[in-house]
Design an enzyme around this catalytic site. Structure first.
Site, PDB file in Angstrom:
ATOM      1  N   TYR A 311       0.828  -1.203   0.000  1.00 37.38           N
ATOM      2  CA  TYR A 311       0.000   0.000   0.000  1.00 37.38           C
ATOM      3  C   TYR A 311       0.867   1.259   0.000  1.00 37.38           C
ATOM      4  O   TYR A 311       0.715   2.130  -0.834  1.00 37.38           O
ATOM      5  CB  TYR A 311      -0.932   0.013   1.222  1.00 37.38           C
ATOM      6  CG  TYR A 311      -2.004  -1.050   1.141  1.00 37.38           C
ATOM      7  CD1 TYR A 311      -1.749  -2.374   1.515  1.00 37.38           C
ATOM      8  CD2 TYR A 311      -3.276  -0.758   0.656  1.00 37.38           C
ATOM      9  CE1 TYR A 311      -2.723  -3.354   1.414  1.00 37.38           C
ATOM     10  CE2 TYR A 311      -4.261  -1.729   0.565  1.00 37.38           C
ATOM     11  CZ  TYR A 311      -3.979  -3.025   0.935  1.00 37.38           C
ATOM     12  OH  TYR A 311      -4.944  -3.997   0.825  1.00 37.38           O
ATOM     13  N   GLU A 359      -2.438  -7.431  -3.196  1.00 34.82           N
ATOM     14  CA  GLU A 359      -3.276  -6.338  -2.687  1.00 34.82           C
ATOM     15  C   GLU A 359      -2.569  -5.017  -2.936  1.00 34.82           C
ATOM     16  O   GLU A 359      -1.356  -4.903  -2.731  1.00 34.82           O
ATOM     17  CB  GLU A 359      -3.499  -6.427  -1.167  1.00 34.82           C
ATOM     18  CG  GLU A 359      -4.562  -7.395  -0.738  1.00 34.82           C
ATOM     19  CD  GLU A 359      -4.717  -7.466   0.781  1.00 34.82           C
ATOM     20  OE1 GLU A 359      -4.557  -6.436   1.469  1.00 34.82           O
ATOM     21  OE2 GLU A 359      -4.983  -8.573   1.269  1.00 34.82           O
TER      22      GLU A 359
END
Ligand code: GCO
Length: 444
Positions: A311, A359
């Site tokens: 992220y 992710e």
């Protein structure tokens, strides 16, 4: 072959201007990721999180923001099949989702046929829609009965997890492109045993945090070895999902910022985990505070690929997480930092196996920065592919707004916005770069 297709891609890409779509190799997986607990809740109310969300933190406050409950979340168990159309609308050729251990094995050794059958049919429906299923075996949740006997705090309990994985693998293997044993062992240990913000909510238990991390990594190796022995095991692609999180001090001159960054780096355990995967040596120690060690010589041969969750980085300032000048903060404590995903890929490449971005996403309730985030991160992933890094897929987190653990429903990561009163899903404008800017070569 690989060289020729990379060259072709390089030539095509350099002819394209900044606003034309990014072209990825034709075997590249384009998908979204979600966990079934976060999208569908706890089918029988038997999971660790159903128990955890009833508890209080050490400060006496609710464990989940606003004392919210996951309940049936955004309705995966009811609407999962119709939501396949949403994946198609996004142009996905793959999806990453989890199997819910507490629903499949609500009592030790008792396996729920209806749920196993649901997953079988779900995989079939995805395949029929041109979407390759990829499956996470443990994504933070498990049956409460497993916690009662000590969960991953006890190495001996790994055997229960292995038994569950074998049942699921035997049922779904011929339908699943990638198997992820465990999602983010480091986050499970850090959030659950140091910060106490995730199940089981234990705070500052350093030795348990190290022990649980060690046991999760050993569990990964055991599952890998056992699944490989089953029919279809040799052909199956089995890996682990690691969150590559790093903290750095805002200023070299701030002792507080530097200490916090060091502490976060220790607890987020990226270095320790990578070393384990590379060498089999696990060392989680701070002199006088914690010392957990093990050596598992089989570990370096126990993954066919690596899943990278990336992220951003955490920048520690004087009063808490911050960002550097000119950076844009997301709704959580991190900024948009696209260079980081390239660096993460370059760093994990030394493991010598294919990589998947399992992710990457942004909490952005106002949908102000999502498009920019996706565009810039994808550009870096694309650059990494062109530079020859063996990245084979990208999964955006996440398909639709869902239950963000201790933050309840406050964080909006979804490409689709969900109206919690009627569960309507609406595509956000910020999803555009994922949908139209991210193309697979054979679809261009
Ligand atoms: C994690 C998990 C996801 C989160 C996502 C957004 O990283 O904690 O894998 O379940 O929802 O990362 O924070």
């Amino acid at each position: 072959m690989q060289v020729i297709s990379t060259l072709l891609l390089l030539i095509c890409s350099s002819l394209l201007s900044a606003n034309t779509p990014l072209l990825f190799p034709n075997s590249f997986l384009k998908g979204v990721a979600f966990s079934v607990h976060q999208n569908g809740g706890d089918l029988f109310g038997r999971s660790n999180w159903s128990v955890f969300e009833q508890k209080k933190t050490v400060l006496g406050t609710p464990t989940v923001t606003g004392n919210q409950r996951c309940n049936s979340s955004v309705g995966f168990w009811q609407k999962g099949f119709e939501d396949i159309a949403l994946l198609q609308e996004l142009g996905c050729n793959s999806v990453r989702f989890s199997v819910e251990w507490s629903a499949i094995e609500p009592e030790p050794g008792v396996f729920n046929e209806v749920v196993l059958n649901f997953y079988e049919r779900y995989c079939d429906a995805l395949i029929a829609a041109g979407i390759q299923p990829t499956v996470t075996l443990h994504h933070f949740t498990h049956p409460h009965w497993f916690d009662v006997i000590g969960g991953f705090e006890k190495e001996i309990n790994i055997t229960y997890f292995v038994r569950f994985c074998k049942v699921v693998f035997s049922r779904l293997n011929n339908k699943v492109a990638l198997w992820y044993t465990i999602n983010e062992p480091t986050v499970y240990s850090f959030m659950g045993y140091i910060l106490g913000m995730h199940s089981p909510g234990k705070t500052m238990h350093f030795t348990l945090a190290g022990t649980v991390l060690k046991n999760l990594l050993l569990a990964h190796v055991r599952v890998y070895q056992e699944l490989k022995k089953l029919p279809g095991g040799q052909q199956a692609q089995i890996g682990i999902v690691h969150q590559l999180l790093r903290a750095q001090a805002y200023s070299e001159w701030s002792p507080f910022g530097k200490f916090t960054a060091w502490f976060l780096n220790f607890c987020a355990a990226h270095k320790q985990t990578k070393k384990f995967l590379e060498t089999g040596i696990f060392e989680y120690k701070i002199p006088g505070i914690v010392n957990v060690q093990t050596h598992c010589p089989e570990a370096p041969q126990s993954y066919d690929f690596i899943g990278i969750n990336y992220y951003s980085r955490v920048v520690t300032g004087i009063t808490g997480p911050t960002c550097f000048p000119n950076e844009v903060m997301t709704d959580m404590e991190y900024a948009i930092y696209p260079d980081g995903i390239y660096n993460a890929i370059a760093e994990m490449a030394t493991l010598g196996v294919p990589m998947y971005i399992t992710e990457n996403g942004i909490p952005d309730a106002k949908d102000e920065h999502r498009a920019e985030f996706i565009k810039n991160y994808l550009k870096k992933v694309h650059e990494a592919v062109l530079d020859g890094y063996d990245v084979r897929g990208y999964f955006y987190w996440t398909l639709m707004d869902n239950y963000e653990w201790d933050r309840g429903f406050t964080q909006k990561f979804g490409l689709y916005q969900v109206d919690l009163t009627n569960l309507n899903r609406v595509l956000r404008p910020g999803a555009e770069p994922f949908k139209d800017h991210f193309l697979i070569a054979n679809r261009a």
